[in-house]
Design an enzyme around this catalytic site. Structure first.
Site, PDB file in Angstrom:
ATOM      1  CG  ASP A 103      11.300   8.299  71.263  1.00 50.57           C
ATOM      2  OD1 ASP A 103      11.191   9.163  70.307  1.00 50.57           O
ATOM      3  OD2 ASP A 103      12.630   8.108  71.670  1.00 50.57           O
ATOM      4  CE  LYS A 165      13.874   5.114  73.278  1.00 51.21           C
ATOM      5  NZ  LYS A 165      13.463   6.441  73.603  1.00 51.21           N
ATOM      6  CE  LYS A 194      16.280   7.307  71.141  1.00 47.69           C
ATOM      7  NZ  LYS A 194      15.316   8.462  71.472  1.00 47.69           N
TER       8      LYS A 194
END
Lengths: 282, 582
Positions: A103, A165, A194
């Site tokens: 991430d 995200k 996300k």
């Protein structure tokens, strides 16, 4: 006029909800014992992944080796302002140690400078270094206008990332249904979205799922799935909130955001169709 | 047990009674409904005083050491159950009892000594007149230092309607004047020592369930952080920020000096350590240092009642007053609220007294006078409704069905307001603690100002509370556990398969039976009301401009309950919840 109640998606179960969650522990003060507990809970509830800092990856990989719970590691976290080479090196190392997802925080300042080449090459460097591991690009939506969010989503898609995200959980805003919907509309159905930051209840979780999220980042994952058992006993939990409760403009904070971004959010309140409901902050 | 002729009869608990009403509150309510004559004077020898535990008591289930006291209340005239922590309940169960049912009246002061299977009625004249701490020490010396004591203080002896039963010196079955009923029977104390391990049906299953339940408590912010660190006074700041901390007898919802009486300040200035009831991993109780002495408390409700409710900001004094109430055996909520009412009556020129909001002078002495029924204290000891009515201003009593309302201004929480109005025991925050979802976001945050959906939510929480009180577990567990968790523990302990939904049906049955009891006593929809103050807006603070919309919610509540417009359960509903069969 909003309907009185929302609803829990018909096919959502405790198990399905758990499989959408990255069980997250990113605090700098987290001790080894905390990561052990995180992995044990991830195994017990069959969360999608644990999301951790790089120094814990090796241990988590060992803990989760015979399971389908993945290890996700944050990169360039939480500011995203380091060199692309450093992000790429970090990604390569954690994947070598066994991380299956990374991430990364994008270069937020570069995006605000409209230096899109730098933003994209930064993302590409991590995607390439991660190899078979899936890359999620954290936008940190609280620093961006809607147009900037859309642009960041498109750049991430072009760079080959698997997910966009919303937030780090350390920035000015958490995930909101509004941002998730915007991101889903931008990237389309073939890329992951996300939602992360501030998801503390099953209602928060369901709201972002309904907005288009297919992965959630939560540090309160156990409470989210456990409390979901209450859903069967009342519809009121999914009652629609006052619009301001989930609006990014309510979360805007001059102490945490650049002046122009803060004003961008607050000025939207003036023309919001729900502005008559914006009287109290609760 | 008859205190009149000192006869003792032991009866096995019938399986039907257990399956229908579990234990604790449910068991007691069923007994009262079946055995009490309607309109009985609660202070008469014929009233029953029941100490009851539940089917999970003294097992490894967290918080399973509590007990319930069930009787007809002299304060409200309703059926009443009052609960306390400590370890008394665990001992009672280990001595082999689901409940002790006391009737009659002794001609002289006595106490009851239960030592496993041996039971004695002993002379209590040596402790009569003594405060609850001295009584506890003396009776432990006379019996067994490992025993547990539940006793009354001077307030109960004098039949004060605000009298509590105190265990472990500072845990109180506080509300509704249960201590007065005990005193009316000349019963000073029940002392119990139980040593027999309680068998459960599925030990292995229970171990797993309990391990999970403890893990959930550790994972919950409220049960793992807020309550262990600050105790219940953690609520002072939160409720004040919401503009719901009743101040000056509910004239305002924000206390300017809230910080000075907050949980944070208590931790900094007076807390010595946590106090854990039997089997409790939370430990919300406080032990505070007062001068050179360690005393119990204060709890949030007590701190509020003796503090902001009366405009008092002196935390040390509040701890002193709380301790005085515990020693005298008085309900801190009702005492504080009634004194606050007297202060407002004085403020408005309806009462000639020296009581002033914010001033502590003379209040400690007044607490003693309440306990001993002296002077103004004798009047106050009848509760705020009687007191305010006697002085021509019944609207200034902040009560429902004569029970003083606790520490939440209902204008800021619609659901909690409906729950308080419809509570079967009167102004109580625990029958349906909607502060959880409406303020604390547990399990999710719902809009505190909306009325839609609140009748459904109140009913869910009332039914669950009735079931939990009949398992005799602490309310705080519900921050961490869901309904299914309670059902699973009950199944593990008893071997009777009970699901979450069926547990709620048991709760609904108990709720309806309580309603029947109260209807039989003459209570109707007119009693499901709130003081008029709640229909005028608060002037400022986080709940400003709000009023309670009871008129919108109450008819819907009755309809969902299956009651008629007078608030009486219909035959169809009674049949549906199985009251006709049991």
């Amino acid at each position: 006029m909003l309907p009185t109640f929302g609803a829990v998606p018909m096919d959502l179960t405790v198990e399905k909800l758990a499989r959408m969650i990255d069980h997250t522990e990113l605090k700098p003060e987290a001790k080894h014992e905390k990561i052990k507990q995180l992995c044990e809970e991830a195994l017990a509830y069959r969360f999608a992944a644990v999301c951790i800092n790089a120094s814990h990856v090796q241990y988590a990989v060992e803990m989760l080796k015979d399971s389908d719970v993945k290890v996700a590691c944050v990169i360039g976290f939480p500011l995203g302002a380091t060199l692309s080479e450093v992000k790429a090196y970090e990604a390569k190392e954690v994947v070598r140690l066994g991380a299956q997802e990374v991430d990364m925080v994008m270069n937020i300042g570069a995006l605000r400078d409209k230096n899109y080449d730098l933003v994209k090459t930064d993302m590409e460097a991590v995607v390439k270094a991660a190899g078979d591991a899936h890359t999620k690009v954290i936008l940190e939506t609280g620093f961006l206008t809607d147009d900037e969010k859309r642009k960041a989503c498109l750049l991430a898609k072009e760079a080959g990332a698997y997910f966009v995200k919303t937030s780090t959980g350390f920035g000015p805003m958490g995930a909101t249904p509004y941002d998730v919907r915007l991101m889903r509309e931008t990237v389309g159905p073939d890329m992951g979205v996300k939602a992360a930051g501030g998801i503390r209840s099953f209602k928060d979780a369901i709201q972002v799922i309904e907005a288009g999220a297919d992965r959630l980042g939560c540090s309160s994952s156990v409470a989210v799935v456990e409390d979901f058992r209450w859903a069967q006993y009342s519809d009121i939990w999914m009652q629609h909130d006052k619009p301001c409760w989930t609006c990014p403009s309510r979360q805007a904070n001059l102490a945490k955001q650049p002046k122009d971004v803060y004003l961008y959010y607050k000025q939207r309140c003036l023309t919001c169709p729900d502005r008559e409901q914006n009287i109290f902050n609760d | 047990m008859s205190l009149t002729d000192r006869s003792i009869r032991r009866e096995p608990l019938s399986p039907g009674l257990f399956k229908g009403y579990l234990g604790g509150r449910g068991l007691g309510v069923r007994m009262l409904y079946d055995r009490l004559e309607p309109h009985l004077d609660p202070m008469s020898p014929s009233n029953l005083l029941i100490f009851a535990v539940g089917p999970v008591t003294a097992t490894s289930v967290p918080t399973a050491g509590r007990f319930a006291v069930i009787t007809k209340s002299p304060l409200t005239g309703t059926v009443f159950d009052s609960h306390a922590g400590g370890s008394f309940g665990a001992h009672l169960r280990r001595a082999g009892y689901a409940a002790i049912v006391l009737e009659g009246r002794s001609t002289s002061p006595v106490y009851l000594w239960i030592n496993d299977d041996r039971t004695e009625i002993r002379d209590g004249s040596g402790v009569w007149g003594k405060d609850t701490s001295v009584t506890t020490s003396q009776l432990l010396q006379e019996t067994d230092s490992q025993a547990e004591v539940a006793c009354i203080g001077p307030a109960g002896e004098h039949g004060v309607k605000l009298a509590a039963i105190i265990t472990d010196r500072h845990r109180a079955a506080g509300r509704g004047g249960v201590g007065a009923v005990m005193g009316s029977k000349n019963l000073k104390a029940v002392v119990v020592r139980g040593t027999t391990k309680v068998a459960v049906s599925d030990e292995e299953g229970l171990n797993k369930t309990v391990e999970r339940a403890r893990r959930l408590i550790k994972k919950n912010q409220v049960t793992d952080k807020s309550l262990p660190i600050y105790g219940t006074p953690v609520l002072v700041s939160l409720i004040n920020e919401h503009g719901m901390l009743p101040t000056f007898n509910f004239q305002e919802g924000t206390f300017n000096d809230a910080e000075g009486v907050s949980g944070e300040k208590l931790l900094e200035r007076f807390s010595v350590r946590q106090y854990h009831c039997f089997g409790c991993p939370i430990g919300c109780g406080r032990i505070s240092r007062l001068g050179g002495e360690e005393v119990g408390g204060p709890e949030y409700e007590s701190l509020w009642a003796l503090g902001p409710e009366c405009g008092i900001n002196d935390l040390e004094w509040i701890i002193t007053a709380n301790n005085r109430c515990n020693l005298m055996g008085l309900d801190t909520i009702s005492v504080g609220s009634t004194v606050g009412c007297a202060m407002e009556l004085t403020q408005k020129g309806k009462l000639d007294s020296s009581l002033r909001f914010g001033e502590t002078e003379g209040v400690l002495e007044l607490i003693d006078d309440i306990a001993f029924r002296k002077g103004l204290g004798a009047e106050l000891g009848e509760g705020s409704r009687a007191f305010a009515s006697n002085h021509g201003s019944p609207e200034l009593a902040m009560q429902v069905k004569a029970l003083e309302l606790p520490a939440y201004d209902l204008r800021g929480v619609q659901g909690h307001a409906l729950g308080s109005a419809t509570s079967n025991r009167g102004g109580c925050h625990l029958r349906s603690y909607l502060i959880g979802p409406e303020v604390m976001g547990a399990p999710v945050l719902v809009d505190r100002d909306r009325t839609e959906g609140k009748p459904e939510l109140v009913i869910l929480f009332q039914n669950l509370s009735a079931a939990m009180d009949s398992m005799v577990l602490c309310r705080f567990t519900s921050f961490a556990w869901s309904i299914d968790d309670y059902a699973e523990m009950l199944t593990n302990c008893t071997g009777v398969r009970i699901s979450g939904p069926s547990l709620l049906v048991i709760g609904e049955r108990i709720w309806n039976l309580e309603r029947l009891f109260n209807n039989r006593e003459g209570f109707t929809s007119r009693d499901d009301q709130l003081p008029p103050r709640f229909f005028k807006p608060l002037p400022e603070g986080g709940s400003r401009n709000r009023v309670v919309h009871l008129e919108e919610m109450l008819p819907k509540y009755y309809a969902l309950r299956g009651w008629d417009k007078e608030g009486r359960p219909t035959k169809e509903r009674l049949k549906r919840v199985g009251i006709d069969k049991t």
